[in-house]
Design an enzyme around this catalytic site. Structure first.
Site, PDB file in Angstrom:
ATOM      1  N   GLU A 149       0.792  -1.246   0.000  1.00  0.00           N
ATOM      2  CA  GLU A 149       0.000   0.000   0.000  1.00  0.00           C
ATOM      3  C   GLU A 149       0.817   1.285   0.000  1.00  0.00           C
ATOM      4  O   GLU A 149       0.614   2.153   0.848  1.00  0.00           O
ATOM      5  CB  GLU A 149      -0.950  -0.001   1.203  1.00  0.00           C
ATOM      6  CG  GLU A 149      -1.922  -1.162   1.191  1.00  0.00           C
ATOM      7  CD  GLU A 149      -2.946  -1.085   2.333  1.00  0.00           C
ATOM      8  OE1 GLU A 149      -3.015  -0.056   3.016  1.00  0.00           O
ATOM      9  OE2 GLU A 149      -3.675  -2.073   2.527  1.00  0.00           O
ATOM     10  N   ASN A 196       2.160  -5.279  -3.224  1.00  0.00           N
ATOM     11  CA  ASN A 196       0.772  -5.592  -2.852  1.00  0.00           C
ATOM     12  C   ASN A 196      -0.027  -4.302  -2.620  1.00  0.00           C
ATOM     13  O   ASN A 196       0.465  -3.378  -1.981  1.00  0.00           O
ATOM     14  CB  ASN A 196       0.798  -6.418  -1.548  1.00  0.00           C
ATOM     15  CG  ASN A 196      -0.509  -7.090  -1.238  1.00  0.00           C
ATOM     16  OD1 ASN A 196      -1.083  -7.767  -2.089  1.00  0.00           O
ATOM     17  ND2 ASN A 196      -1.006  -6.929  -0.020  1.00  0.00           N
ATOM     18  N   HIS A 232     -10.306  -6.391  -1.524  1.00  0.00           N
ATOM     19  CA  HIS A 232     -11.359  -6.282  -0.512  1.00  0.00           C
ATOM     20  C   HIS A 232     -12.506  -5.566  -1.221  1.00  0.00           C
ATOM     21  O   HIS A 232     -12.427  -4.364  -1.494  1.00  0.00           O
ATOM     22  CB  HIS A 232     -10.878  -5.458   0.688  1.00  0.00           C
ATOM     23  CG  HIS A 232      -9.776  -6.127   1.444  1.00  0.00           C
ATOM     24  ND1 HIS A 232      -9.979  -7.279   2.162  1.00  0.00           N
ATOM     25  CD2 HIS A 232      -8.460  -5.833   1.575  1.00  0.00           C
ATOM     26  CE1 HIS A 232      -8.841  -7.658   2.729  1.00  0.00           C
ATOM     27  NE2 HIS A 232      -7.897  -6.801   2.377  1.00  0.00           N
ATOM     28  N   GLU A 261      -6.102 -10.864  -0.932  1.00  0.00           N
ATOM     29  CA  GLU A 261      -6.889 -10.645   0.298  1.00  0.00           C
ATOM     30  C   GLU A 261      -8.386 -10.615   0.005  1.00  0.00           C
ATOM     31  O   GLU A 261      -9.144  -9.834   0.592  1.00  0.00           O
ATOM     32  CB  GLU A 261      -6.448  -9.333   0.978  1.00  0.00           C
ATOM     33  CG  GLU A 261      -4.948  -9.281   1.231  1.00  0.00           C
ATOM     34  CD  GLU A 261      -4.476  -8.059   2.007  1.00  0.00           C
ATOM     35  OE1 GLU A 261      -5.322  -7.340   2.586  1.00  0.00           O
ATOM     36  OE2 GLU A 261      -3.262  -7.826   2.036  1.00  0.00           O
ATOM     37  N   ASP A 263     -12.176 -10.680  -0.214  1.00  0.00           N
ATOM     38  CA  ASP A 263     -13.430 -10.866   0.514  1.00  0.00           C
ATOM     39  C   ASP A 263     -14.457  -9.934  -0.132  1.00  0.00           C
ATOM     40  O   ASP A 263     -14.084  -8.961  -0.793  1.00  0.00           O
ATOM     41  CB  ASP A 263     -13.324 -10.658   2.042  1.00  0.00           C
ATOM     42  CG  ASP A 263     -12.586  -9.413   2.481  1.00  0.00           C
ATOM     43  OD1 ASP A 263     -12.522  -8.451   1.712  1.00  0.00           O
ATOM     44  OD2 ASP A 263     -12.086  -9.394   3.628  1.00  0.00           O
TER      45      ASP A 263
END
Ligand code: XIL
Length: 354
Positions: A149, A196, A232, A261, A263
């Protein structure tokens, strides 16, 4: 490039039934793709948690245990206890391990952020950290999120202790990112090294900036192997053609893509119950379509969800309990429609794994 389902759903069912796979993990290994989950050491004593992990996934990533905050109680000490337990579990169950992460602007210990270190001292601390951590897991972590990030939504570098506050190379833009990749590669030349990022899965200023950086890194011989798209998903109408086109451009650049990641957050009551059960089908559809995009993109070699059961997902914490239920297994470890959809999407195609 536009996303279109070229293979009718009924045919996908047919392929899935042909493979005879009973679990996600079986389906993924037949398909030549890695299927992972983030794991938390607190739950390794819970039988349903460990049974689900071992049965369904062939890749594991510590959710928090490899962050600076966890590994570095003070400047002198490295505490590998929790991370080692997760790695040991993965080895016992023949799962690959992804390391997360070596450099991030948050989740750093107070002694570091409040330490008033000078750039040169910070640089030494980071070098020592990367060397020690990558060295410790050499031979077990096959891939690392080296930097997490670093960009904001406009595609500018975020302010952080590593970049400019005070930073390890003030005024040198992406030099600190490049440096981290070089240090990691020095210690484990066999590990796959990833950048990432959150909210970079679609074509947008952030993914444009990362793309430009990676292209530049390639030109300069910086050892970088791929991009991790966190994914996400908080919006039940993600722009799938844009995701597909974005995946394609990174893949064409020669980068590996890991969905790191995943979801898909749903509106929930404070007790975590899904407010509208129709959302479970919409969620399943998103999982199916994202997995299908990955399967159709040459460079996309891993799909990982950020947790196992909705019971322990970070989403409640991140949204003040307004959203949750984003994973493949409900609070009682029952597979949700998203599970079936993902398994079907993995079926019927063979890939070359990492
Ligand atoms: C989250 C964890 O899930 C939480 O347990 C922790 O309290 C905060 O961090 N992007 C990342 C992950 O790269 O490391 C974050 O994980 C979620 C967002």
């Amino acid at each position: 490039m536009c996303f279109r389902s070229h293979v009718p759903a009924a045919l996908l069912f047919f392929f899935a039934s042909l493979t005879g796979a009973q679990t996600l993990r079986e389906e993924a290994s037949r398909a030549g793709i890695l299927i992972g989950a983030a794991a938390n050491v607190h739950y390794l004593s819970e039988a349903s948690y460990t049974a689900t992990l071992a049965r369904e996934f062939n890749m594991l990533e510590p959710e928090d245990a490899m962050k600076w905050e966890a590994l570095r109680p003070d400047e002198q000490t490295f505490d590998f206890g929790a991370a080692d337990r997760i790695v040991a579990f993965a080895r016992t169950h023949n799962m690959k391990v992804r390391g997360h992460n070596l450099l991030w602007g948050t989740h750093n210990p107070d002694w570091l952020t409040r330490g008033n270190y000078k750039p040169k001292e910070l640089s030494e601390l980071l070098h020592q950290h990367i060397s020690r951590v990558v060295g410790h897991f050499r031979g077990t972590a096959f891939a690392w999120d080296v930097v997490n990030e670093a960009f904001d939504e406009k595609g500018r570098l975020r302010d952080s202790i590593w970049y400019n506050r005070p930073g390890i190379g003030a005024g040198e833009e992406k030099a600190y990112i490049e440096q981290a990749f070089r240090w990691a590669h020095d210690v484990d030349p066999d590990a796959l090294l990833f950048y990432n990022e959150a909210e970079a899965e679609e074509m947008n200023p952030k993914s444009d900036a990362i793309y430009a950086m990676m292209k530049d890194f390639q030109r300069c011989g910086v050892p970088i192997d791929g991009i991790g798209f966190q994914m996400h998903i908080f919006n039940l109408s993600p722009d799938l053609p844009s995701i597909s086109a974005n995946f394609a451009r990174f893949s064409e650049l020669g980068m590996k893509i890991h969905i790191t990641e995943l979801d898909v957050a749903l509106p929930v009551a404070p007790d975590g119950k899904v407010l509208d059960t129709v959302d479970l089908e919409r969620q399943a559809d998103i999982y199916r379509k994202i997995a299908t995009i990955c399967m159709r993109t040459d460079g996309c070699t891993a799909i990982q969800t950020w947790g196992v059961t909705d019971q322990y997902s970070w989403l409640g914490w991140a949204t003040d309990k307004t959203k949750g239920a984003g994973l493949l297994f409900d609070r009682n470890y029952h597979p949700k429609p998203a599970y079936t959809a993902l398994r079907q999407a993995l079926g019927g195609r063979t890939r070359k794994p990492d």
